[in-house]
Scaffold this active site. Structure first.
Site, PDB file in Angstrom:
ATOM      1  N   ASP A 176       0.904  -1.150   0.000  1.00 30.49           N
ATOM      2  CA  ASP A 176       0.000   0.000   0.000  1.00 30.49           C
ATOM      3  C   ASP A 176       0.935   1.189   0.000  1.00 30.49           C
ATOM      4  O   ASP A 176       1.559   1.500   1.026  1.00 30.49           O
ATOM      5  CB  ASP A 176      -0.880   0.009   1.259  1.00 30.49           C
ATOM      6  CG  ASP A 176      -1.864   1.166   1.226  1.00 30.49           C
ATOM      7  OD1 ASP A 176      -1.442   2.287   0.871  1.00 30.49           O
ATOM      8  OD2 ASP A 176      -3.049   0.966   1.546  1.00 30.49           O
ATOM      9  N   HIS A 177       1.068   1.855  -1.154  1.00 26.93           N
ATOM     10  CA  HIS A 177       2.170   2.813  -1.261  1.00 26.93           C
ATOM     11  C   HIS A 177       2.027   3.992  -0.306  1.00 26.93           C
ATOM     12  O   HIS A 177       2.996   4.674  -0.013  1.00 26.93           O
ATOM     13  CB  HIS A 177       2.390   3.260  -2.708  1.00 26.93           C
ATOM     14  CG  HIS A 177       1.406   4.268  -3.214  1.00 26.93           C
ATOM     15  ND1 HIS A 177       0.182   3.924  -3.689  1.00 26.93           N
ATOM     16  CD2 HIS A 177       1.478   5.614  -3.308  1.00 26.93           C
ATOM     17  CE1 HIS A 177      -0.459   5.019  -4.056  1.00 26.93           C
ATOM     18  NE2 HIS A 177       0.300   6.071  -3.840  1.00 26.93           N
ATOM     19  N   HIS A 239      -5.851   2.774   1.186  1.00 26.18           N
ATOM     20  CA  HIS A 239      -5.015   3.904   1.597  1.00 26.18           C
ATOM     21  C   HIS A 239      -5.592   4.650   2.817  1.00 26.18           C
ATOM     22  O   HIS A 239      -4.892   4.887   3.796  1.00 26.18           O
ATOM     23  CB  HIS A 239      -4.856   4.913   0.451  1.00 26.18           C
ATOM     24  CG  HIS A 239      -4.245   4.330  -0.790  1.00 26.18           C
ATOM     25  ND1 HIS A 239      -3.289   3.352  -0.755  1.00 26.18           N
ATOM     26  CD2 HIS A 239      -4.429   4.607  -2.111  1.00 26.18           C
ATOM     27  CE1 HIS A 239      -2.917   3.045  -1.988  1.00 26.18           C
ATOM     28  NE2 HIS A 239      -3.608   3.784  -2.835  1.00 26.18           N
TER      29      HIS A 239
HETATM   30  C1  BG6 Z   1      -3.519   4.531  -6.389  1.00 24.52           C
HETATM   31  C2  BG6 Z   1      -4.893   4.572  -6.996  1.00 24.52           C
HETATM   32  O1  BG6 Z   1      -3.418   3.458  -5.491  1.00 24.52           O
HETATM   33  O2  BG6 Z   1      -3.269   5.740  -5.681  1.00 24.52           O
HETATM   34  C3  BG6 Z   1      -5.023   5.784  -7.928  1.00 24.52           C
HETATM   35  O3  BG6 Z   1      -5.120   3.381  -7.729  1.00 24.52           O
HETATM   36  C4  BG6 Z   1      -4.653   7.050  -7.186  1.00 24.52           C
HETATM   37  O4  BG6 Z   1      -6.337   5.876  -8.453  1.00 24.52           O
HETATM   38  C5  BG6 Z   1      -3.295   6.903  -6.508  1.00 24.52           C
HETATM   39  O5  BG6 Z   1      -4.603   8.108  -8.159  1.00 24.52           O
HETATM   40  C6  BG6 Z   1      -3.013   8.098  -5.626  1.00 24.52           C
HETATM   41  O6  BG6 Z   1      -1.711   8.012  -5.142  1.00 24.52           O
HETATM   42  P1  BG6 Z   1      -0.924   9.328  -4.726  1.00 24.52           P
HETATM   43  O7  BG6 Z   1       0.325   8.829  -4.092  1.00 24.52           O
HETATM   44  O8  BG6 Z   1      -0.685  10.110  -5.985  1.00 24.52           O
HETATM   45  O9  BG6 Z   1      -1.820  10.051  -3.779  1.00 24.52           O
END
Ligand code: BG6
Length: 487
Positions: A176-177, A239
């Site tokens: 989960d980045h 997230h």
């Molecule tokens: C991803 C989603 O996990 O996270 C995307 O699939 C989203 O839809 C993205 O745009 C958002 O990541 P960040 O780091 O740009 O907030």
């Protein structure tokens, strides 16, 4: 200084996909430049089409030039990086093609192996099965699973059961980045290294918590994927839930992976499951219509794709309750949407007001203290406090001021979340990855809402692209006598 990290072969399945080009390759490139990749480690891209190594290197160069800033791309550094790049052709419908990978990996049979699955989750099981059949899994192997792992508890379980036939839970890294973002990790530092917050962090002192992740972009050519998932499955279930866990969890007894994950899962299991009446009152789902964003007109969610119908939400807002001692009566308001006014992600911890104001008859009202943790566009942490306006006036006038808790960056390059997480996989540190029980507990809670939405318990609202989301989201929080931090 040479940093010696584990020597490993990293294989990226879906290596010519959007995520690999946008995020994974730039992250590996930076790790390589910063000497966080062992000089002998290899990055092996699995491609569907036959391609020579030099064609692959040329393609990666073009993509890095596209996705890195001009200042970050350097020909000499790329030359070093390109020595690590390899490509193999695998056709998932033709198992024999795994022989290509086998020959490459068997050049170094004792190396640790990282398998990064960045394909559609429907391939996860079959990829693991083929890796096992070709004896490419060792006790030192790890597998990284990109989200979404399923669309609900049932499908997520199916995928996990398949992968668990070939890998032990300790070898599985569910990414989960958001957990790789520095400010997100700082939530733990802030909470568990400052005694100041310890006695304040509960329902006696906190009024409510808001978690917002707004994006100005639309679905960016990912309609096929997005329309299957929507905001709840794409953002909230993973997230935003992870952010909620870090704010709400009890102090773990150490930073060991399982200590942290044990505490997160307790929060997820304490989430109050919503009744149909709760779904009606405490959830909002909406889709964007045409509007203007990023300086120009943009079509609505459906028009952009020439579709006439879809029940997929591009915005979701919810009031979440946590049934445990610490959070009894403290609502967590969550919202996330695409095509919003701007890119803005933040967590706001709003404290209760003072029990009695001695300044009231001097005309100064006291605003509640807030701790605002911003993840995007700028990473920052601010504590909003009341302070006297300097001067000799006989009126004791007050104003709210920000105490900034930001640390200047120690390096010139600010690491992306994927750099942190890829390095943790290389180092075999699963702390920032989701354990099976966490994923399941989050789905169990989300499934109830998704089922309610599928039964139309709450109607789909609409909001204009480029604005603040549907008015129903303002009403959701206003009903409790509160407002969103940015209103
Ligand atoms: C991803 C989603 O996990 O996270 C995307 O699939 C989203 O839809 C993205 O745009 C958002 O990541 P960040 O780091 O740009 O907030």
């Amino acid at each position: 200084m040479e940093i010696v990290e584990n020597l490993c072969d990293i294989t990226i399945f879906g290596g010519h996909g959007d995520l690999a080009f946008r995020k994974l390759m730039p992250a590996f490139y930076h790790l390589c430049n910063d000497k966080y990749l062992n000089s002998e480690s290899r990055i092996i891209t699995v491609a569907r089409q036959n391609m020579s190594r030099s064609e692959h290197i040329d393609l990666i160069k073009v993509k890095l030039q596209e996705f890195l800033t001009k200042k970050d791309f350097n020909e000499l550094q790329f030359e070093q990086f390109s020595k690590k790049l390899h490509v193999v052709e695998i056709d998932f419908d033709d198992e024999k093609s795994y022989k290509n990978l086998q020959s490459l990996l068997e050049e170094y049979p004792d190396r640790e192996r990282v398998n990064y699955l960045s394909t559609s989750p429907s391939f996860y099981g079959s990829i693991c099965k083929s890796l096992s059949k070709f004896e490419l899994i060792t006790s030192q192997s790890r597998v990284v699973l990109e989200k979404p792992i399923g669309r609900d508890l049932k499908s997520s379980r199916k995928i996990n059961v398949e992968v668990l036939k070939y890998f032990q839970e300790s070898q599985i890294y569910r990414i989960d980045h958001y957990l790789g973002k520095d400010t997100v990790q700082n939530i733990m530092a802030l909470r568990f290294s400052n005694r100041l917050f310890m006695p304040l962090w509960d329902s006696s002192n906190i009024d409510h918590v808001q978690i917002t992740v707004s994006e100005s972009v639309g679905v960016e050519g990912r309609w096929g994927y997005y329309d299957e998932y929507g905001a709840m499955r794409d953002m909230i279930q993973n997230h935003l839930m992870q952010l909620l866990c870090l704010v709400a969890m009890e102090p773990p007894c150490s930073l060991e992976a399982d200590s942290v994950r044990d505490e997160k899962v307790k929060v997820l299991r304490s989430l109050r499951l919503m009744s149909p009446a709760d779904i009606e009152q405490k959830t909002v789902r909406a889709q964007y219509s045409a509007g203007s964003s990023e300086g120009g007109p943009v079509p609505g969610y459906l028009e952009g794709e020439g579709m006439s119908e879809s029940t997929t939400e591009t915005f979701a807002a919810l009031r979440v309750d946590i049934d445990n001692w610490r959070w009894n009566g403290v609502p967590f308001y969550l919202r996330s949407g695409k095509r919003m006014r701007g890119r803005n992600s933040e967590i706001v911890i709003q404290f209760k007001n003072v029990p009695h104001s001695i300044f009231a008859n001097k005309g100064s009202c006291i605003s509640e203290n807030k701790l605002v943790i911003s993840l995007q566009p700028k990473e920052s942490i601010q504590l909003k406090l009341m302070n006297k306006i300097p001067g000799l006036s006989d009126q004791m006038r007050l104003q709210q001021v920000d105490l900034e808790l930001n640390t200047p960056l120690q390096t010139t390059h600010k690491p992306d979340a994927y750099e942190r997480l890829l390095l943790d996989v290389i180092r075999s540190n699963p702390t920032l990855f989701m354990r099976l029980d966490e994923v399941e507990a989050a789905w169990k809670w989300a499934d109830v809402i998704l089922e309610g939405w599928a039964e139309n318990i709450v109607s789909m609202k609409s909001y204009s692209a480029g604005l603040d989301g549907p008015s129903a989201a303002m009403q959701l929080i206003a009903r409790d006598g509160r407002s969103w931090h940015d209103e």
